[in-house]
Scaffold this motif. Structure first.
Motif, PDB file in Angstrom:
ATOM      1  N   SER A  89      10.503  24.553   0.848  1.00 54.03           N
ATOM      2  CA  SER A  89       9.181  24.014   0.532  1.00 54.03           C
ATOM      3  C   SER A  89       8.245  24.163   1.733  1.00 54.03           C
ATOM      4  N   ASP A  90       6.953  23.997   1.476  1.00 56.01           N
ATOM      5  CA  ASP A  90       5.965  24.026   2.551  1.00 56.01           C
ATOM      6  C   ASP A  90       5.738  22.647   3.149  1.00 56.01           C
ATOM      7  N   ARG A  91       6.131  21.616   2.459  1.00 54.35           N
ATOM      8  CA  ARG A  91       5.906  20.252   2.929  1.00 54.35           C
ATOM      9  C   ARG A  91       7.206  19.458   2.854  1.00 54.35           C
ATOM     10  N   GLY A  92       7.141  18.265   3.399  1.00 50.65           N
ATOM     11  CA  GLY A  92       8.298  17.383   3.379  1.00 50.65           C
ATOM     12  C   GLY A  92       8.267  16.459   2.180  1.00 50.65           C
ATOM     13  N   GLU A 100      12.176  21.834  -6.415  1.00 49.88           N
ATOM     14  CA  GLU A 100      11.398  21.123  -5.394  1.00 49.88           C
ATOM     15  C   GLU A 100      10.626  19.949  -6.000  1.00 49.88           C
ATOM     16  N   HIS A 101       9.981  20.190  -7.145  1.00 54.71           N
ATOM     17  CA  HIS A 101       9.231  19.107  -7.790  1.00 54.71           C
ATOM     18  C   HIS A 101      10.166  17.975  -8.212  1.00 54.71           C
ATOM     19  N   ALA A 102      11.337  18.341  -8.715  1.00 54.50           N
ATOM     20  CA  ALA A 102      12.307  17.322  -9.114  1.00 54.50           C
ATOM     21  C   ALA A 102      12.770  16.525  -7.898  1.00 54.50           C
ATOM     22  N   ALA A 103      13.030  17.225  -6.785  1.00 55.38           N
ATOM     23  CA  ALA A 103      13.470  16.549  -5.559  1.00 55.38           C
ATOM     24  C   ALA A 103      12.376  15.621  -5.031  1.00 55.38           C
ATOM     25  N   SER A 104      11.128  16.074  -5.112  1.00 52.51           N
ATOM     26  CA  SER A 104      10.008  15.253  -4.662  1.00 52.51           C
ATOM     27  C   SER A 104       9.876  13.998  -5.519  1.00 52.51           C
ATOM     28  N   LYS A 111       0.837  -1.210   0.000  1.00 56.41           N
ATOM     29  CA  LYS A 111       0.000   0.000   0.000  1.00 56.41           C
ATOM     30  C   LYS A 111       0.871   1.259   0.000  1.00 56.41           C
ATOM     31  N   THR A 112       1.945   1.210   0.788  1.00 58.99           N
ATOM     32  CA  THR A 112       2.872   2.353   0.818  1.00 58.99           C
ATOM     33  C   THR A 112       3.505   2.570  -0.558  1.00 58.99           C
ATOM     34  N   ARG A 113       3.860   1.464  -1.191  1.00 57.38           N
ATOM     35  CA  ARG A 113       4.471   1.566  -2.516  1.00 57.38           C
ATOM     36  C   ARG A 113       3.497   2.190  -3.523  1.00 57.38           C
ATOM     37  N   GLN A 114       2.231   1.817  -3.431  1.00 52.71           N
ATOM     38  CA  GLN A 114       1.236   2.400  -4.325  1.00 52.71           C
ATOM     39  C   GLN A 114       1.129   3.914  -4.129  1.00 52.71           C
ATOM     40  N   ILE A 115       1.201   4.340  -2.861  1.00 47.16           N
ATOM     41  CA  ILE A 115       1.103   5.782  -2.559  1.00 47.16           C
ATOM     42  C   ILE A 115       2.323   6.529  -3.090  1.00 47.16           C
ATOM     43  N   THR A 116       3.517   6.006  -2.802  1.00 49.57           N
ATOM     44  CA  THR A 116       4.731   6.703  -3.250  1.00 49.57           C
ATOM     45  C   THR A 116       4.841   6.713  -4.773  1.00 49.57           C
ATOM     46  N   SER A 117       4.387   5.641  -5.414  1.00 50.04           N
ATOM     47  CA  SER A 117       4.404   5.595  -6.875  1.00 50.04           C
ATOM     48  C   SER A 117       3.465   6.650  -7.459  1.00 50.04           C
ATOM     49  N   ALA A 118       2.289   6.804  -6.848  1.00 55.84           N
ATOM     50  CA  ALA A 118       1.340   7.823  -7.313  1.00 55.84           C
ATOM     51  C   ALA A 118       1.895   9.229  -7.095  1.00 55.84           C
ATOM     52  N   MET A 119       2.534   9.446  -5.937  1.00 55.84           N
ATOM     53  CA  MET A 119       3.122  10.760  -5.645  1.00 55.84           C
ATOM     54  C   MET A 119       4.257  11.077  -6.607  1.00 55.84           C
ATOM     55  N   GLN A 120       5.010  10.060  -6.992  1.00 54.41           N
ATOM     56  CA  GLN A 120       6.077  10.262  -7.966  1.00 54.41           C
ATOM     57  C   GLN A 120       5.516  10.730  -9.306  1.00 54.41           C
ATOM     58  N   MET A 121       4.433  10.099  -9.749  1.00 53.81           N
ATOM     59  CA  MET A 121       3.821  10.491 -11.016  1.00 53.81           C
ATOM     60  C   MET A 121       3.266  11.909 -10.958  1.00 53.81           C
ATOM     61  N   VAL A 122       2.671  12.270  -9.814  1.00 56.67           N
ATOM     62  CA  VAL A 122       2.142  13.629  -9.651  1.00 56.67           C
ATOM     63  C   VAL A 122       3.267  14.661  -9.711  1.00 56.67           C
ATOM     64  N   SER A 123       4.358  14.397  -8.984  1.00 58.28           N
ATOM     65  CA  SER A 123       5.493  15.330  -8.974  1.00 58.28           C
ATOM     66  C   SER A 123       6.121  15.458 -10.351  1.00 58.28           C
TER      67      SER A 123
END
Length: 290
Positions: free
Chosen positions: A84-87, A241-245, A17-29
């Motif tokens: 950034s405003d977030r981590g 920031e987006h690249a780092a994320s 489940k964590t992997r699914q979340i991080t993968s989605a966040m990677q695509m968004v960034s």
């Protein structure tokens, strides 16, 4: 052993489940990085032309009165720190804040002669906790900032400089180099430095007729030039920031995959051990009956 197998299975499910979340966040960034790169290309065209105009006026020996050009005694130094405003951006924020603290140490400055202007929650909170004068903070810069959004930041910064809250301003931020690389930059932006400005190679300027006067025009152009420098730094930092994320989420996704593989191997070994134990017990029971 059954409880151990269940525990491993729960860890595998949780990690997936964590992997699914991080993968989605990677695509968004990654998508945001593409969008801001397109926006940055349009701004770069404007910034280069404005730079060439200021350089042309400077090289022509035209100067104008005004606080943005005035070199006054430096009693307080302003640092516009962009974070950034977030981590979830890897070492993006720590790189900037560590460099700012090193700059303060190298120049033997203290909280009394340093003014912090923070764009981003991480920088604002960091310097407040350490007792610095955070004279201005802006939180919540959008993912694809526009000049209309940032103009209040620029106006506040230039007004504070005009009111001598600080006597020079250095912008500290991460510069976007590539999808996997960024580098820290410290750029002195106020007072505006016209000495040494060069016109971009290949640029041809026509003859100008100035109305009302070259000095009056420079007085209008210089604030716009300062605004473009500050906005450009914010846009550049947001790109980094987006690249780092995207990189941080990519690493997290890869790590999750490795952990899942390791847990699957551990699960299979534990299950095999449990089956072997059961067979041994059954065989022993049959032998006892005989």
């Amino acid at each position: 052993m059954a409880a151990s197998l269940q525990d491993i299975q729960r860890r595998i499910t949780s990690t997936r489940k964590t992997r699914q979340i991080t993968s989605a966040m990677q695509m968004v960034s990654t998508a945001k990085l593409s969008q801001i790169n397109r926006a940055g290309g349009s701004f770069d065209h404007y910034a280069k032309n404005l730079h060439n105009v200021v350089a042309h006026l400077s090289n022509a020996g035209i100067s104008g009165a005004g606080s943005m050009l005035e070199q006054r005694p430096v009693k307080k130094i302003g640092y516009l720190v962009i974070t950034s405003d977030r981590g979830l951006v890897g070492g993006y924020n720590s790189q900037v804040m560590k460099a700012v603290m090193q700059e303060i140490t190298d120049k033997e400055l203290t909280a009394d002669n340093v003014v912090i202007l923070a764009v981003g929650s991480n920088g604002a909170d960091f310097f407040k906790k350490r007792g610095f004068n955070v004279a201005y903070e802006y939180r919540g810069v959008t993912d694809i900032p526009t000049f209309d959004e940032v103009k209040d930041i620029v106006k506040t910064v230039t007004t504070m400089y005009d009111n001598e809250v600080f006597d020079e301003l250095t912008v500290m931020y991460n510069h976007y180099v590539s999808r996997i690389t960024n580098e820290f930059r410290a750029e002195k932006m106020l007072p505006v430095q016209t000495e040494g400005l060069t016109v971009e190679e290949g640029t041809v300027f026509p003859e100008y007729e100035f109305e009302p006067s070259p000095e009056s025009i420079l007085a209008v152009v210089l604030p716009q030039y300062a605004e473009s420098l500050i906005f450009g730094a914010i846009l550049d930092a947001k790109t980094a920031e987006h690249a780092a994320s995207a990189n941080a989420m990519s690493s997290a996704t890869d790590n999750a995959k490795e952990l899942i593989d390791s847990l699957n191997l551990q699960f299979n070994r534990a299950r095999q051990s449990a089956i072997t134990t059961e067979i041994t017990e059954i065989t022993g029971g049959m032998a006892a009956l005989d």
